[in-house]
Scaffold this active site. Structure first.
Site, PDB file in Angstrom:
ATOM      1  N   ASP A 208     -29.882  57.350   3.609  1.00  0.00           N
ATOM      2  CA  ASP A 208     -30.933  57.604   4.603  1.00  0.00           C
ATOM      3  C   ASP A 208     -32.051  58.389   3.924  1.00  0.00           C
ATOM      4  OD1 ASP A 208     -32.650  58.273   6.591  1.00  0.00           O
ATOM      5  OD2 ASP A 208     -31.115  58.900   8.024  1.00  0.00           O
ATOM      6  N   HIS A 213     -36.300  64.593   5.841  1.00  0.00           N
ATOM      7  CA  HIS A 213     -35.202  65.426   5.339  1.00  0.00           C
ATOM      8  C   HIS A 213     -35.443  65.960   3.923  1.00  0.00           C
ATOM      9  CE1 HIS A 213     -33.235  63.815   8.835  1.00  0.00           C
ATOM     10  NE2 HIS A 213     -33.432  62.591   8.395  1.00  0.00           N
ATOM     11  N   ILE A 228     -35.443  68.985   7.747  1.00  0.00           N
ATOM     12  CA  ILE A 228     -34.233  69.241   8.543  1.00  0.00           C
ATOM     13  C   ILE A 228     -33.065  68.385   8.031  1.00  0.00           C
ATOM     14  CG2 ILE A 228     -35.527  69.929  10.593  1.00  0.00           C
ATOM     15  CD1 ILE A 228     -34.864  67.168  11.816  1.00  0.00           C
ATOM     16  N   GLY A 231     -28.938  64.147  11.176  1.00  0.00           N
ATOM     17  CA  GLY A 231     -27.975  64.341  12.257  1.00  0.00           C
ATOM     18  C   GLY A 231     -26.578  63.899  11.824  1.00  0.00           C
TER      19      GLY A 231
HETATM   20  C1  LIG Z   1     -31.048  57.066  12.604  1.00  0.00           C
HETATM   21  C2  LIG Z   1     -32.405  57.652  12.557  1.00  0.00           C
HETATM   22  C3  LIG Z   1     -32.782  58.470  11.348  1.00  0.00           C
HETATM   23  C4  LIG Z   1     -32.201  59.819  11.401  1.00  0.00           C
HETATM   24  C5  LIG Z   1     -32.941  60.878  11.789  1.00  0.00           C
HETATM   25  C6  LIG Z   1     -32.330  62.191  11.898  1.00  0.00           C
HETATM   26  O1  LIG Z   1     -31.252  62.463  11.436  1.00  0.00           O
HETATM   27  S1  LIG Z   1     -33.231  63.388  12.802  1.00  0.00           S
HETATM   28  C7  LIG Z   1     -32.169  64.838  12.780  1.00  0.00           C
HETATM   29  C8  LIG Z   1     -31.093  64.817  13.799  1.00  0.00           C
HETATM   30  N1  LIG Z   1     -31.580  64.875  15.154  1.00  0.00           N
HETATM   31  C9  LIG Z   1     -32.073  66.027  15.673  1.00  0.00           C
HETATM   32  O2  LIG Z   1     -32.212  67.028  14.996  1.00  0.00           O
HETATM   33  C10 LIG Z   1     -32.459  66.002  17.140  1.00  0.00           C
HETATM   34  C11 LIG Z   1     -31.984  67.242  17.833  1.00  0.00           C
HETATM   35  N2  LIG Z   1     -32.267  67.177  19.268  1.00  0.00           N
HETATM   36  C12 LIG Z   1     -33.457  67.553  19.802  1.00  0.00           C
HETATM   37  O3  LIG Z   1     -34.341  68.038  19.104  1.00  0.00           O
HETATM   38  C13 LIG Z   1     -33.643  67.371  21.290  1.00  0.00           C
HETATM   39  O4  LIG Z   1     -32.401  67.238  21.916  1.00  0.00           O
HETATM   40  C14 LIG Z   1     -34.505  66.096  21.636  1.00  0.00           C
HETATM   41  C15 LIG Z   1     -35.943  66.275  21.063  1.00  0.00           C
HETATM   42  C16 LIG Z   1     -33.871  64.835  21.038  1.00  0.00           C
HETATM   43  C17 LIG Z   1     -34.561  65.921  23.151  1.00  0.00           C
HETATM   44  O5  LIG Z   1     -34.992  67.128  23.717  1.00  0.00           O
HETATM   45  P1  LIG Z   1     -35.985  67.158  24.940  1.00  0.00           P
HETATM   46  O6  LIG Z   1     -36.117  68.554  25.365  1.00  0.00           O
HETATM   47  O7  LIG Z   1     -37.230  66.392  24.602  1.00  0.00           O
HETATM   48  O8  LIG Z   1     -35.154  66.291  25.982  1.00  0.00           O
HETATM   49  P2  LIG Z   1     -34.787  66.643  27.495  1.00  0.00           P
HETATM   50  O9  LIG Z   1     -33.630  67.564  27.534  1.00  0.00           O
HETATM   51  O10 LIG Z   1     -36.031  67.036  28.231  1.00  0.00           O
HETATM   52  O11 LIG Z   1     -34.269  65.234  28.018  1.00  0.00           O
HETATM   53  C18 LIG Z   1     -35.150  64.119  28.198  1.00  0.00           C
HETATM   54  C19 LIG Z   1     -34.293  62.894  28.440  1.00  0.00           C
HETATM   55  O12 LIG Z   1     -33.718  62.465  27.201  1.00  0.00           O
HETATM   56  C20 LIG Z   1     -32.284  62.533  27.247  1.00  0.00           C
HETATM   57  N3  LIG Z   1     -31.859  63.160  25.989  1.00  0.00           N
HETATM   58  C21 LIG Z   1     -32.064  64.435  25.612  1.00  0.00           C
HETATM   59  N4  LIG Z   1     -31.562  64.655  24.394  1.00  0.00           N
HETATM   60  C22 LIG Z   1     -31.005  63.472  23.991  1.00  0.00           C
HETATM   61  C23 LIG Z   1     -30.327  63.085  22.836  1.00  0.00           C
HETATM   62  N5  LIG Z   1     -30.095  63.925  21.822  1.00  0.00           N
HETATM   63  N6  LIG Z   1     -29.885  61.823  22.759  1.00  0.00           N
HETATM   64  C24 LIG Z   1     -30.091  60.959  23.759  1.00  0.00           C
HETATM   65  N7  LIG Z   1     -30.740  61.285  24.899  1.00  0.00           N
HETATM   66  C25 LIG Z   1     -31.204  62.524  25.007  1.00  0.00           C
HETATM   67  C26 LIG Z   1     -31.931  63.396  28.436  1.00  0.00           C
HETATM   68  O13 LIG Z   1     -30.693  63.033  28.980  1.00  0.00           O
HETATM   69  C27 LIG Z   1     -33.111  63.157  29.364  1.00  0.00           C
HETATM   70  O14 LIG Z   1     -32.916  61.975  30.119  1.00  0.00           O
HETATM   71  P3  LIG Z   1     -32.541  62.105  31.681  1.00  0.00           P
HETATM   72  O15 LIG Z   1     -31.266  62.895  31.745  1.00  0.00           O
HETATM   73  O16 LIG Z   1     -33.723  62.808  32.260  1.00  0.00           O
HETATM   74  O17 LIG Z   1     -32.376  60.680  32.143  1.00  0.00           O
END
Ligand SMILES: CCC/C=C/C(=O)SCCNC(=O)CCNC(=O)[C@H](O)C(C)(C)COP(=O)([O-])OP(=O)([O-])OC[C@H]1O[C@@H](n2cnc3c(N)ncnc32)[C@H](O)[C@@H]1OP(=O)([O-])[O-]
Length: 309
Positions: A208, A213, A228, A231
């Site tokens: 990846d 990252h 960062i 995930g």
């Molecule tokens: C493969 C790709 C390449 C890799 C990249 C990486 O590794 S990146 C590094 C690894 N990744 C990271 O570091 C990411 C870490 N995570 C974050 O930074 C935060 O959780 C966010 C920005 C993903 C969402 O935060 P926010 O405050 O903007 O969200 P909110 O709480 O206001 O909810 C809004 C809606 O979305 C839903 N929903 C929420 N979260 C998730 C989720 N995780 N998953 C799915 N769904 C999610 C929640 O249920 C709600 O829907 P509902 O219920 O209304 O129908």
């Protein structure tokens, strides 16, 4: 007002993802294991050395179950997904969730065929959520090894449908996506592990290469003070904790892994994984010690519970 110029429902649903191949060797399995911290604290840890070294030769090296997640990376180009009919800024993409079903232990090397399909797409207003399913078959036997469902959180890409009836498409059972409730009771086990400042630089060698990252400028554009951790790297740390504390080192009893990324992790931070046992399900939550924040939660389903527990 819905901005549907960024979304073409027919084009998205008609898209056929190309079949991809994935070939790995014992070396890839070992590099991956080191990338998720195996032997990071103890180079002769007998529960973990088997993922990196075997006295009878590398062909006997074992493969961690979370290695499965790498099979789904074939649909990414530089860490983002090309889906005709959906426009988004790839720099704002975050990994939201990963769900993995494992049907048999992975050989130490293999050639796989991956069949990818759209599993879901949801308009959350401020974001769009894209779900891709990857089924991985062993090329030689045609046997299905595992299934991955990757949930990608596309910040800024929502609002493409009517806000009173936001678009939501899903083609799998609801209970597979359900996030577990974290129990209020004391955890059954707790495991603390340090990620290294170079953790993401090592982990990216497993395939990846998203610059989020590794590149400080790209990380800043994405809203972070520095690059960062992937995930899937955090998920690898948490599931290693489960293997150590609950599976007593026997990773072959794991059949399902689910994790939701709640908050980013910076390489170098300490992960504390708390685990609760409910029947044959392990509910877990990983926290970053330095910020005392939950960063990942989910469950691991076991084929059976180790008798000594
Ligand atoms: C493969 C790709 C390449 C890799 C990249 C990486 O590794 S990146 C590094 C690894 N990744 C990271 O570091 C990411 C870490 N995570 C974050 O930074 C935060 O959780 C966010 C920005 C993903 C969402 O935060 P926010 O405050 O903007 O969200 P909110 O709480 O206001 O909810 C809004 C809606 O979305 C839903 N929903 C929420 N979260 C998730 C989720 N995780 N998953 C799915 N769904 C999610 C929640 O249920 C709600 O829907 P509902 O219920 O209304 O129908």
């Amino acid at each position: 007002m819905a901005d549907n110029s960024r979304f073409d429902h027919d084009l998205v649903l008609a898209h056929k993802f190309p079949e991809t191949t994935f070939t790995y060797t014992e070396r890839d399995a070992a590099v991956y294991a080191l990338g998720v911290g195996a032997c990071g604290r103890n180079a002769i840890d007998s529960d973990e050395l088997k993922y990196v070294y075997h006295e009878n030769g590398q062909q006997f090296v074992q493969v961690l179950p979370t290695f499965a997640a790498l099979f789904s990376l074939g649909s990414l180009t530089n860490g983002s997904i090309d889906l005709p009919g959906l426009q988004y800024d790839p720099r704002l993409l975050l990994h939201g969730q990963q769900y993995i079903q494992i049907y048999k232990p992975f050989p130490s090397s293999a050639s796989l065929i991956n069949k990818v399909s759209l599993a879901g797409l949801h308009d959350k207003g401020k974001a769009a959520i894209l779900e891709l399913e990857t089924k991985s078959y062993e090329k030689q036997s045609g046997e299905l090894l595992c299934m991955n469902r990757s949930t990608i959180y596309l910040r800024g890409a929502g609002g493409f449908s009517n806000s009173s009836h936001p678009y939501s498409y899903s083609n799998y059972p609801v209970n597979q996506a359900a996030a577990p409730k974290i129990p209020k009771s004391q955890p059954f086990a707790v495991f603390e592990d340090c990620t290294q400042p170079s953790q993401a630089l090592l982990y990216r060698l497993s395939g990846d290469y998203n610059p989020l990252h590794s590149d400080p400028m790209i990380a800043e554009v994405a809203g972070f003070s520095r690059p960062i951790l992937h995930g899937l790297c955090s998920l690898g740390f948490a599931v290693r904790a489960v293997i150590k504390c609950i599976c007593r080192g026997d990773a072959n009893i794991i059949k399902t892994i689910s994790g939701r990324f709640l908050l980013h992790v910076y390489p170098g931070e300490t992960l504390i994984t708390e685990m609760w046992l409910e029947g044959s399900r392990v509910i877990y939550q990983a926290k970053v010690k330095e910020r005392n924040r939950a960063v990942l939660s989910g469950f691991v389903d076991l084929r059976h519970v180790t008798p000594s527990l």
